[in-house]
Write an enzyme that holds these catalytic residues in place. Structure first.
Site, PDB file in Angstrom:
ATOM      1  N   ARG A   1       0.709  -8.452  11.019  1.00 17.48           N
ATOM      2  CA  ARG A   1       1.961  -7.707  11.153  1.00 17.48           C
ATOM      3  C   ARG A   1       3.159  -8.634  11.035  1.00 17.48           C
ATOM      4  NH1 ARG A   1       0.370  -3.837   9.256  1.00 17.48           N
ATOM      5  NH2 ARG A   1      -1.493  -5.095   9.008  1.00 17.48           N
TER       6      ARG A   1
ATOM      7  N   ASP B   1      -4.399   7.986   2.901  1.00 16.37           N
ATOM      8  CA  ASP B   1      -3.979   6.681   3.387  1.00 16.37           C
ATOM      9  C   ASP B   1      -4.971   6.208   4.455  1.00 16.37           C
ATOM     10  OD1 ASP B   1      -2.430   4.465   3.746  1.00 16.37           O
ATOM     11  OD2 ASP B   1      -0.937   5.445   5.020  1.00 16.37           O
ATOM     12  N   GLU B   2      -5.087   4.910   4.649  1.00 17.42           N
ATOM     13  CA  GLU B   2      -5.984   4.370   5.687  1.00 17.42           C
ATOM     14  C   GLU B   2      -7.375   5.002   5.605  1.00 17.42           C
ATOM     15  OE1 GLU B   2      -4.835   1.922   7.342  1.00 17.42           O
ATOM     16  OE2 GLU B   2      -2.732   2.235   7.910  1.00 17.42           O
TER      17      GLU B   2
ATOM     18  N   LYS C   1       0.806  -1.206   0.000  1.00 14.66           N
ATOM     19  CA  LYS C   1       0.000   0.000   0.000  1.00 14.66           C
ATOM     20  C   LYS C   1       0.851   1.273   0.000  1.00 14.66           C
ATOM     21  CE  LYS C   1      -1.592   0.609   4.090  1.00 14.66           C
ATOM     22  NZ  LYS C   1      -1.489   1.839   4.882  1.00 14.66           N
ATOM     23  N   THR C   2       1.783   1.332   0.932  1.00 15.30           N
ATOM     24  CA  THR C   2       2.607   2.534   1.033  1.00 15.30           C
ATOM     25  C   THR C   2       3.475   2.694  -0.205  1.00 15.30           C
ATOM     26  OG1 THR C   2       2.680   2.134   3.402  1.00 15.30           O
ATOM     27  CG2 THR C   2       4.153   3.804   2.542  1.00 15.30           C
TER      28      THR C   2
ATOM     29  N   GLN D   1      -9.209  -3.428   8.108  1.00 17.16           N
ATOM     30  CA  GLN D   1      -8.312  -2.847   9.100  1.00 17.16           C
ATOM     31  C   GLN D   1      -8.868  -1.572   9.706  1.00 17.16           C
ATOM     32  OE1 GLN D   1      -3.973  -3.115   8.358  1.00 17.16           O
ATOM     33  NE2 GLN D   1      -4.535  -3.908   6.346  1.00 17.16           N
TER      34      GLN D   1
END
Length: 829
Positions: free
Chosen positions: A656, A223-224, A35-36, A254
DNA sequence: GGCACACGAATTTTT
DNA sequence: TTCGTGTGCC
C-alpha cells in the site's frame, strides 16, 4: 469511432486488456499495476469504441468502497453522465439483492423481505436452536452460523447439504440448516449468503432466467476476482454462459478472504475453466519505491501456490524501511504518533499517512496517542455505523413497519424504549407464534391488542383444540396492564408509521416522526446520559444518509425496477407508496454498506484501519504496526493455508505504501488485559535486512529481538553459549547509530541496552515506570517531546532550574506555549 | 418488569 | 480490556 486519447497513456499490457472485446479475459494484476485504471478504461472503451450500451455492462466488486471508487472514476471518463449512471457497478451482494428484489416472487419471497446482517442472523440462529431444544450458547451459535454460511458460500441448498452429509454430525448440521432456512423464509428474510445463493438458485432452476439476464447483461467485469467464493463463481458462469464475455481482474497474492469462502483456485484455474482465455499480466508496479516492492516480494516469495509473475518497478529504491521496536504497545503507538507529528511539522499533509493493524482492537492505542499529539485522524471500519445500537433500533422499527413478519426486528424494538414488555411477555408472544393463524410476533401482538377483556371475541376468533395451544392463547388473553398497554402502543406506532409512509413524500420526515412518536431521544437520555448526545448525533447522521439516498441519481432507477416487479401482483397502497419503495431501497443499502460513507473527510486526517480495509488503497507513508508473532500472523491453528493467507495480508499491507514504509512492533503487549512478551513477526524477519533500518530509539539493538532472548535463555542453561541458530532469518547488525539511551527520557532505567544479556534481563524484570520524573539532568530536555495530562504533547523550548521543580517552557500541539513544572510532565523522547 | 450489579466469557479479518 | 449474559433485589 476513434480511439480516445487516453489510450496512449496505457502501457502495452494494460492496453491489450482494455481493447480486448469478446470472450473471457484474465488480467493478472500485481499490486499497484493499474488494475482499476484498466477496469474503468475498459468500461469506457466498450461504450465509446465498441458501441456497447451502458446498461449492458455490469462491473462487480467486493466492497462498497471499491464500487464507489470505480463509479467515480468511470464518471470522470465518460462525458455522458446519464449513460454513465446506467452502467451497473455494484458489489456481488448488492447485485444479488437487486436481483432478488426485482424477482422476489420467483424466489418465493415477499416483496418487502428483510435482509439479515450477521447480528440478526445470530439472533435467529439462537431462536431456532432454542426451538429445536438444542444448546444455544455463544459457541453453538457461532458453530451453526459458520456451518450455514459455509454451505451457502459453496452454493449448497439445505437439500444438497443433506445429500452430502456423511455421518450423524453432518446430518445434524444439515438438518439445522434446513430448519434455519425455513425460519428465515417464515420471517420473510434473507441472510447475506442468500443474496448470492437465492439468485443462483433462480439461475439454476428458472428456465429462461439466465437467458434473459445474459441478453440484458452482455459484458461482465469482476474486480478482485481472487476473492470469489464458489457460489459467486457459479453465478458468474451462469450469467455469462451464452456469451462468455467475462473479464476478471485479480491478484492471487492478494487473496485475503479465504475465511469467508473465497477460493483462489478460481483465479488459478481460470485459464482451464474457460475456452480461449486471453491472459494479460500486469507486472509493472507504479506505486511503490524499489525497496518497498523488494520487501513485499521477500515476504510473498515464501508462498508456494502462486501464479508466476514478476512485479517490477522503474522507480528508484527510495528510503530504507524504518523499523521501530517499542518496549510495549503504548510506546509503539506513541512513537508512531510522534513520527507523524514531526513530519506534519515539516509540512507533510495528514492524509498522506495511514496506520494499518491486524485487528481493530489495536487501533485504540493509536487513537489515544494521536489525540495526545493533537493529530486529526479518521478510523475506517471498526464498529460500523449501521451496527450501532441506536441505528439498528431505528432501522428495526422501519423493518417492522415494512415487513410485519420480521420477528428479529420486532423482538428488538417491541420493548425499546421500555414499555412494560419484559422477558415473560415476550416469551408468551413467542410461544403463540406456533399456533395456526398466529405465525409471527406481530400477529400475536395483535391478538393481545384485540382482546379487549372478555365480551369481545379474540382476533380471528382463534381457538385451539390442542390444550397446550389453548393454554398459550389463554396466557396471551390474560395479559393486562402495562404489558398489554405496551403492546397496543407498539402496534399503534407501527400503524402510524405505515400511514406516514403512504402520505409523506420524504422518508426523512417519516423517520423524524417515528423518533417523536417513540420518544427515542428521551429514552437515550434516560438510559445512558453520557452517550446520549453521541447516539443522537448518529441518528441525525442516519436521517442525513436517508436524505442523501433519496437524492442520489441512481435511486429512481432502483425504485422503478422494484415498482415494475411488483405492480401487477400487489395493490396494497403501503407497498406501492413512493416512500415505502425508497425505504426498501435504503434498508437494502444500509444492510449492505458496513460503514457510513465517509467520503466527506478524506482530507486533513491520518487514516487508521485494518489491513483488510486497506486493500485497494494507497498512501504516501504507511505504518504497519503490531508486527509480532500471534498478532500478525494471527493464527488460530497451524493450518499452512491460514499462514499463507496471513502472508498475503502482509504483502497487501506493504504494497500500500508509495514512498515510505514504517514497520513497528512492541516487545510486550497487553492482550485481554494481560501483558505478554512478544516475538517479532516472521514476516518482518523474512525481509532482507539490507532494506531495513532500525530506528535508534527502539528498545532493542536487533530487529530479531527475540533471538537475543532465546540466545541468553540458552546461555543460562548451557555453559557454551552459541549464537542463536533458531532463527532462519538473516542476521541483522546495527552497525552504527546504536545510541545510548541516557538522553531519551527513559533513563530512570539504567542504560544497559547494549548487550544481548542485559537486554534479556530487561525483558524479564524491567517494568515500565510511567510518569516518575526522577532526577534527570533537566537541561538536556530542550528539544525533547513531553506530554502533560491536560495539555497533551509538546516540544520543550526552554528549561530553568533543575530536578523535579524545574520550570519548562513548552510548545504544546494543542494549546500553544505554556510553562510547566517538570514533575507534571512525562518525557516521551 | 426494571434495574443494578457481579460475574463470566471472549476476541480476526467483512459482504 | 470490554462486552454480554445471568442473578438478585426493588
Amino acid at each position: 469511432m476513434k480511439s480516445p486519447e487516453w489510450l496512449e497513456t496505457l502501457n502495452p499490457q494494460q492496453r491489450r486488456a482494455v481493447e480486448h472485446r469478446d470472450g473471457p479475459l484474465l488480467v493478472l494484476a500485481g499490486a499497484g499495476s493499474g488494475k482499476t485504471r484498466v477496469l474503468t478504461r475498459r468500461i469506457a472503451h466498450l461504450i465509446e469504441v465498441h458501441g456497447v450500451g451502458p446498461s449492458e455492462i455490469v462491473a462487480v466488486t467486493f466492497t462498497n468502497k471499491a464500487a464507489d471508487e470505480m463509479r467515480r472514476r468511470v464518471d470522470q471518463l465518460i462525458s455522458d453522465t446519464e449513460a454513465a449512471s446506467r452502467i451497473i457497478i455494484s458489489t456481488f451482494h448488492s447485485l444479488g439483492a437487486r436481483l432478488l428484489r426485482n424477482h422476489a416472487h420467483l424466489a418465493g419471497l415477499d416483496w418487502g423481505f428483510s435482509i439479515y446482517d450477521a447480528t440478526d442472523q445470530k439472533r435467529l440462529i439462537s431462536d431456532v436452536l432454542d426451538r429445536m431444544n438444542k444448546a444455544s450458547d455463544r459457541a453453538a451459535v457461532r458453530h451453526h452460523q459458520h456451518y450455514v454460511n459455509g454451505r451457502k458460500n459453496r452454493g449448497q441448498t439445505p437439500m444438497e447439504a443433506m445429500e452430502q452429509a456423511y455421518n450423524a454430525a453432518s446430518e445434524e448440521n444439515a438438518e439445522f440448516y434446513r430448519t434455519y432456512q425455513n425460519a428465515l423464509r417464515d420471517a420473510g428474510a434473507v441472510d447475506f449468503g442468500d443474496l448470492i445463493l437465492q439468485p443462483l438458485r433462480l439461475l439454476r432452476e428458472e428456465r429462461g432466467f439466465a437467458d434473459r439476464l445474459s441478453r440484458l447483461w452482455k459484458f461482465l467485469l469482476v474486480d478482485e476476482f481472487q476473492d470469489t467464493n464458489p457460489a459467486q463463481y457459479e453465478m458468474l458462469e451462469r450469467l455469462t454462459a451464452t456469451h462468455n464475455n467475462l473479464a476478471v481482474v485479480g491478484d492471487d497474492d492478494q487473496s485475503i478472504y479465504r475465511w469467508r469462502g473465497a477460493d483462489p483456485a478460481h483465479i488459478l484455474g481460470f485459464e482451464e475453466a474457460f475456452d480461449d482465455v486471453e491472459i494479460v499480466k500486469l507486472e509493472q508496479n507504479y506505486r511503490s519505491t524499489g525497496l518497498i516492492l523488494d520487501a513485499a516480494n521477500d515476504v510473498i516469495a515464501q508462498n508456494q501456490r502462486r501464479h508466476s509473475k514478476q512485479l517490477w518497478t522503474d522507480r528508484p529504491d527510495g528510503e530504507p524501511i524504518c523499523v521501530f521496536t517499542g518496549r510495549d504497545d503504548r510506546e509503539e503507538a506513541s512513537w508512531v504518533a510522534e513520527a507523524i507529528f514531526d513530519e506534519l511539522r515539516k509540512g507533510a499533509e495528514p492524509e498522506d499517512f495511514a496506520i494499518f493493524y491486524r485487528t481493530n482492537a489495536q487501533g485504540r492505542l493509536f487513537e489515544e496517542q494521536l489525540r495526545q499529539y493533537g493529530i486529526d485522524y479518521r478510523v475506517v471500519g471498526g464498529t460500523s455505523f449501521y451496527d450501532r445500537r441506536e441505528i439498528k433500533d431505528v432501522l428495526a422499527y422501519l423493518r417492522c413497519a415494512l415487513n410485519p413478519r420480521d420477528d428479529v426486528a420486532t423482538a428488538r424494538v417491541i420493548n425499546t424504549p421500555r414499555r412494560g414488555i419484559g422477558k415473560k411477555t415476550l416469551e408468551k408472544l413467542r410461544a403463540a407464534t406456533t399456533v395456526d393463524g398466529i405465525e409471527h410476533l406481530q400477529d400475536a401482538a395483535e391478538f393481545v391488542d384485540e382482546t379487549t377483556g372478555g365480551d369481545q371475541p379474540a382476533l380471528f376468533g382463534i381457538q385451539s383444540a390442542n390444550p397446550a395451544e389453548q393454554e398459550v392463547l389463554d396466557a396471551l388473553e390474560s395479559l393486562r396492564g402495562r404489558p398489554k398497554g405496551g403492546i397496543s402502543r407498539f402496534l399503534q406506532i407501527l400503524e402510524e408509521t405505515r400511514d406516514d409512509l403512504m402520505h409523506f413524500e420524504s422518508l426523512a420526515d417519516v423517520v423524524e416522526r417515528l423518533l417523536e412518536r417513540t420518544d427515542y431521544p428521551a429514552f437515550l437520555e434516560s438510559s445512558e446520559p453520557d452517550d446520549a448526545a453521541d447516539r443522537l448525533r448518529n441518528i441525525f447522521e442516519l436521517i442525513n444518509a436517508i436524505e442523501q439516498f433519496e437524492q442520489d441519481p441512481t435511486t429512481p432507477q432502483l425504485i422503478d425496477e422494484v415498482r415494475q416487479s411488483i405492480s401487477d401482483e400487489v395493490d396494497d397502497p403501503l407497498v406501492t407508496a413512493d416512500a415505502s419503495l425508497r425505504l426498501r431501497g435504503f434498508l437494502d443499502r444500509s444492510a449492505l454498506v458496513s460503514q457510513a460513507e465517509e467520503a466527506d473527510d478524506e482530507q486533513g486526517a491520518v487514516t487508521l484501519m485494518t489491513i483488510h480495509g486497506a486493500k485497494g488503497l494507497e498512501f504516501d507513508t504507511v505504518f504497519v504496526v503490531g508486527m509480532e508473532e500471534d498478532t500478525f500472523p494471527n493464527l488460530r491453528d497451524d493450518d499452512p493455508e491460514e499462514l499463507a493467507e496471513e502472508r498475503r495480508l502482509a504483502y497487501v499491507a506493504i504494497t500500500r505504501a508509495q514512498n515510505r514504509l514504517f514497520i513497528t512492533n512492541a516487545r510486550r503487549r497487553r492482550i485481554y488485559g494481560k501483558t505478554r512478551n512478544t516475538e517479532p513477526s516472521r514476516f518482518l524477519l523474512d525481509i532482507n535486512p539490507e532494506r531495513l533500518r532500525l530506528d535508534p530509539r527502539s528498545s532493542t539493538t536487533s530487529i530479531d529481538y527475540a533471538a537475543s532472548r532465546r540466545h541468553s535463555a540458552k546461555k543460562r542453561h548451557s555453559r557454551h553459549s552459541t549464537r542463536s541458530a533458531a532463527s532462519s532469518s538473516w542476521s541483522f547488525d546495527q552497525s552504527s547509530g546504536g545510541t545510548s539511551k541516557s538522553d531519551d527520557g527513559f533513563n530512570q532505567t539504567p542504560s544497559h541496552w547494549d548487550g544481548d544479556e542485559a537486554f534479556s534481563q530487561d525483558v524479564d524484570v524491567q517494568v515500565y515506570d510511567d510518569g516518575d520524573a526522577g532526577a534527570d539532568s533537566t537541561s538536556k530536555l530542550v528539544g525533547s517531546t513531553v506530554s502533560h495530562s491536560r495539555f497533551g504533547v509538546g516540544k520543550v523550548l526552554d528549561v530553568s532550574g533543575s530536578g523535579d521543580r524545574a520550570r519548562l517552557t513548552i510548545d504544546f500541539a494543542t494549546v500553544g506555549q505554556k510553562t510547566v513544572i517538570r514533575k507534571f510532565l512525562k518525557v516521551l523522547g
